[in-house]
Each structure stands twice: as C-alpha cells, then as structure tokens.
Design a protein around this motif. Sequence first.
Motif, short mmCIF file in Angstrom:
data_model
loop_
_atom_site.label_atom_id
_atom_site.label_comp_id
_atom_site.label_asym_id
_atom_site.label_seq_id
_atom_site.Cartn_x
_atom_site.Cartn_y
_atom_site.Cartn_z
N TRP A 177 -3.90 -5.89 0.79
CA TRP A 177 -3.51 -4.82 1.71
C TRP A 177 -4.76 -4.20 2.32
O TRP A 177 -4.86 -4.00 3.53
N ILE A 181 -5.89 -4.05 6.42
CA ILE A 181 -5.88 -2.81 7.21
C ILE A 181 -6.94 -2.85 8.33
O ILE A 181 -6.62 -2.67 9.49
N PRO A 200 -9.93 1.84 2.56
CA PRO A 200 -9.91 3.19 2.00
C PRO A 200 -10.26 3.16 0.50
O PRO A 200 -9.74 2.32 -0.23
N ALA A 202 -9.38 4.89 -1.97
CA ALA A 202 -8.25 5.06 -2.89
C ALA A 202 -7.64 3.70 -3.22
O ALA A 202 -7.30 3.42 -4.38
N LEU A 203 -7.53 2.84 -2.20
CA LEU A 203 -6.96 1.51 -2.43
C LEU A 203 -7.85 0.69 -3.35
O LEU A 203 -7.38 0.09 -4.32
N PRO B 124 -1.41 8.48 -3.81
CA PRO B 124 -2.63 8.39 -2.99
C PRO B 124 -2.68 7.11 -2.16
O PRO B 124 -3.30 7.08 -1.10
N LEU B 125 -2.02 6.06 -2.65
CA LEU B 125 -2.02 4.80 -1.90
C LEU B 125 -1.11 4.89 -0.69
O LEU B 125 -1.47 4.45 0.40
N VAL B 128 -2.32 6.33 2.79
CA VAL B 128 -3.18 5.70 3.78
C VAL B 128 -2.39 5.08 4.92
O VAL B 128 -2.95 4.65 5.90
N ILE B 179 3.32 -4.34 0.89
CA ILE B 179 1.93 -4.08 1.25
C ILE B 179 1.20 -5.34 1.69
O ILE B 179 0.22 -5.26 2.42
N ALA B 180 1.65 -6.51 1.27
CA ALA B 180 0.97 -7.74 1.67
C ALA B 180 1.98 -8.72 2.24
O ALA B 180 2.21 -9.78 1.67
#
Lengths: 481, 227
Positions: A177, A181, A200, A202-203, B124-125, B128, B179-180
């Motif tokens: 992911w 981005i 990011p 956090a990721l 937190p993820l 974004v 997410i992917a």
Amino acid sequence: MELIYIIIIPALLAGLSLIPAHRKFASLVTILGTLVVFILSLNIAFSAADGMEVVAVKNWISCDSLGALVLLLVAFVGFTAAIFSMGYIEKNVEEKNQRKIRHYYAQYNLFLLSMLAVPIISQVALVWIAVELTTLMSVFLVSFKNTPEALEASWKYIVLTCMGAAFALLGIFILYWGTSIPGHEKFTWAGLIVASPNIPPALLKTAFVFVLIGFGTKVGLVPLHTWLPDAHSQAPSPVCALLSGVETTTVLYAILRLLPVLKIHPSIGAETWLIVFGIISVGVAAFLIIQVKDYKRLFAFSTIEHMGIIMVAAGLGGYGSHYGATLQIVSHAITKSFCFFAAGIALLFVGRQDIASVRGLIRTSPVAAIALITGGLAIAGAPPFAVFLSEIMILKSGLVNGQYITTGLLALFIIIAFCGILFPINRMVFGKPTEYSEKTNLSVTNIFALVVAAVPVILLGFYVPRPLQELLRQAAASLGR
Amino acid sequence: MQDYNVVFSVLTKIDALTGGLFILTAFGIIAMRQVLASLNIFVFQSILLAASAFVLGYQHSSIHLFVVAGITVVIKTILIPYLLKRIISKEVYARREISQVLNIPTSLLIAVALVIFAYFISSPLSNVTDEIFVKLNLPIGVAGLLLGGYVVIVRREAVPQVIGILSMENGAFFAGISIAPDLPLIAELAAAFDVLIIVLVMGILTRRIHERIGTTEVGRLTSLREE
C-alpha cells in the motif's frame, strides 16, 4: 542465469530422489546436486563481491551482496548437511525403510529450494511466500522420527510460524500500500528504498511491527520463541543444522532488508525496536541455556542468543556494527551447523540426548568429543574462532557509538551464555566415562561432513579471504543508507 | 454522474454489510464448540471475503480482485473443507470440545477487547487515505487477524487450531484486498496455493498425531518444555 539454475536444480533433485533406484541413489544425487548449487552460489558471490548485482529476471529474481551472502551460507550448509545425511539417516530408519529415506531426500531438497529462494527473490510478496514455504517444507523433516515428542514439536512449529506468517502477510500488504501511494514503484526491495521517502511514516511503522512480529516468530525472538528449541532438538541432526544454522538466518535477512527502508524516517525508531527485541532475546536465551538438560536444546537456545546478537548489532547502526552483524551472520551459520553435526555424532554414539547421561566422551569416542568441544568453544565465542571476532567487533562498535548500557548488557549475557554452553559440554567430554551398550561405527561421510564444515569455522577465525571481506563490506553498506 | 453515486453508495453498503458479517463470523468461530460447526462458519467467512473482493473489484474495475474472489471460493469453500474431511477421520468432527483454555463468555469478552484494539491499531493507517473501502475493510481485517490468532491460542483441538490460522489469513486478505488491490496476480495465486499446502500439511500432521498418540487435543501435548 545461474540464479535460475539454483532454483531448478533442487527442484529436479527432489524429483530424482523419489526414484526407487539403488539405496544410495537419492543421497548421492543430492550430494552432487547440492555441490553444484554451492559452486554456482560461490560464483554469484564472487560477482556480487565485485559490486555487481546479479540479475536473472529484472524486478523478480536478482541477487545483491546481502542476498549473495545468505545464498552462499544456505548453499554451503545445504551441501555439508547433505553429506552428513548420507550416513546419518540410514542409521535412524527402522530396517532400512527405503521409501522413508527417499521421502527424506525429496523433502530435504524442497526445503533447501525454499531457503535458496528467499535471498534471490526480489519481489517482496513472493519473499513472504518463500519464507512460509520454508516452514511448510520442513514440518515433516522435523517430525521425521515419528515419536510423540517429534510430532508435538512439529505441531508447535507449524502452528506458531503460520500464525506469525499471517501477521507478516498483513505487514507486506501495508508495505505494498505504501509503495502504491506515491507512484508506481515496483514492489521490490530496491523499489521500497526508492519509494520510502514518500511513504507515510505511520504505514511504515505499522508494517514494520507486523513483519517483525511475524517473521520474528520464525527467527525465534523471545516471547515468540517457544517452538524453536522443541523443533530444533527433535529433528534429525542434519535437518537441525539447516534449521538452526540457516533457516533462521534467511528469515532474519528478510527483516534486516527493511532496515534501510525505515531509516529515512527516524521517528519510527526501527533501530530501537531491533535493539530491545534483540537484547531481550539474548538475555532470556542466556538464562535458559544455564538450565538446559538436553545438548541439542542447548545449541537451539544458543541460536536464539545469536539471532538476538545480530538484531542488536543491526540496530546499533553505523557501518562498524553492520559489518559486525554480517560477519556474525556468517560465523553463526557455519559454526552452528558444525555444532549440530557434532551433536549428531554424539547422539549416534550415545543414543541419548540428555546431558547427564553422557560422561567422558573423550575416552569412548574421541571423534565426537573433539567435535563437541571444538563446536562448543567456537559457538560460545572463544578465541580464535570466527564468532569471537564478530562478537568483539559488535561490542567494540557499540562502545564507539556510545551505547554503553546496551553494550554492557550484551557483554554480560554473552559471558553467561559462554559459561552455560561450556560447563555441560566440558562434563560430557571429560570425566569418568560411562559405558554404552551399543557401539556404532561412524560412517566415512559423517566424518567427512564434519571436516568440511570445520574448515571455515577454524579458518575464518584467523583469516577472512579478500573476496568474502569485500562481500561482507558491501552487505554491511547495504544495511545502512 | 447520478448513477455513479447511487452505484457507489450501494457498493459501500454491501461492503459494510459484508464487513459486519465478517466480524460476526470471527466471533462465531470463537463461540462454537462443535468442530464441524466452526468449519462451516469458516466457509461462510470465506464466502464473505470473496463477496468483498468482488465488490471492490467492481469498484476498482480490477480483474485481479475478481480472480481473488474466484480462487477464494474455489479453494477456501470447496477444496479446503473437502481436504480436511478427507484427511482427518470423521470421529474428530463429531467431537464436542468441552475443555478450552478459557470458557466461552470470557473468550467473547476478550474478543470484544481485541476488536477495539484492532480499531486502535488501524485508525492511524486509515487516516492517510480518504477511500471509504479502506476505512471499512482495514480495521475489520485486522480484527479478523487478531481474533483468528486468539482462536489458535485458546483452542486445544487440532482442527479448530487449523481453522484459526485460516481465519487469520482471511483477516489479512480482507484488509489486503482494500489496501493492495493491484498486488501482482502471481503473488495472490501463490498465496492461495500456500493456504492449500498449509491445510494439507497440518491435516496430515493431525492424522499422524491421531494415529501415534491417540488424541487430537494438541493443546495437551506438553512433554517438551523447560523444567
């Protein structure tokens, strides 16, 4: 092209091993094949030492210095363990059960294939699959003896490492992911480094923690280590050499690969995670070594200790400690596999695994005794062996970095483990001998494997050959940024 | 444009519904005592995963996710139950598990805490991105992963432990498809294949343990440990 051969050869060998031919066919074919794989990896290591990245399929199969280092170790231990298997497995199979021997070699080659695949695959998601396959291909090798204990050990092994793999899978998804981005960077180790400034934090942090927990289970980091001493003590000795010597290293390699990716964001504190996990592993392992009653478990706990040391060294940062980490990876892999061969020979001779029942081995079986004491000294970190060199290097660079508490704790735990390893081995080797009812003649292959495995253990303590030094230097540089 | 918005909101609702049911199935696996019942719930959970992959595939117009939905259905709802039943004897499935490490009401309470923890990890993820599907799927996937792990820890029988591991993978994939979505297809295929090998290996191992030791209560095997 060599990289492709490295993948094809073990797959072919696995098939060939199943042919019901002469009873030595499978073992001979495996020895020859693994020798070829070793020579090919040596060749790749030479190219990587010259600073060239060996590429077979761009963005999918390629090998840089760090990968070549791990590849070389896997191939070397794979080769020596194949020689050692020849005499060892036949003695451990009831009434020369040919089918079981063939299955052993087929699984041995598949296991080797999965481990060889980890350092040469550059696509991160496929690396995860290769790591997962190292577990799945070795489960039945761990349960080879088919005793209740071996079955229990392999069940714990597969359950815990598959749980870990599921965590790591989520971590890999999050990493993907992250790379998708900012743009269309390829999802390879190199692509991750390129993309990392735009991911990011956090990721990255969450992904790293998931991967650390997940792969850390396989490496044997401390709260997640419980399967390791069981599996590494119940498997047949040549398999232990592979499990302890290089399987843990290949998975640790996958964790260390993330280090340069994370360094771009100091707020993540990847180094701190590595140091904390590492120190806890070293400490707990050092104290567990003291109370151990089984000499194969002793070496298994020492594996946890060494994995911790490598993690700490990688976390300390700076070129010096990274060089120490890569040297420690090499010295641990070659020494630990030698130790398990020595333990295997002692086991063939004595027939029991508990330390208390073995005394005065030097009188009854000088070969086993000399091997055990050499292995014990070498793995505990006595001079003039390779582990000593790498540990001193790590401690020194820890002091240079000003990490006094970490270095102090590390030194203390290493000393505790040193005593914990050498006292029981001393008691096994010297002292008043106990009589053993059955005498086993060691096969030539066992002794030959021991001698081949001993060469780097002794040599690297005095002299690191120029190309290897170059390879270590580049691998260390690739851990930094 | 109007149509697109309507379709989008319908898709979101379907995905939210699948997500809710997904969490429920994860709780269901914890609450079930019968081995066969938890296997059936796992199958239902896999259908939900496939449904979510289908919805997301439609949204992203991604052929990958349709393939994921397809292989999930084939492997997890047909092949895996078939293999597990084939390899391990009938007697194991008929069994009702009396002893767990913790009783079921306590387990469910801990499970609730784990779900809250999962939202805590993933918030937190999710921040974004603005994409609604990520915000829906990610926490639910993480929760599925943790609840699956919890099942493995508290169950003592072999087959429920296998199901726990498989539902962990389901959780990881439930998050992963959002997410992917364009992960290389070969990786997805290999992962599906990998799940199949897990089931084969663990199934055969369970059978050996059953033959050799006479029990499938693997949680009670404790001959190897430090004194």
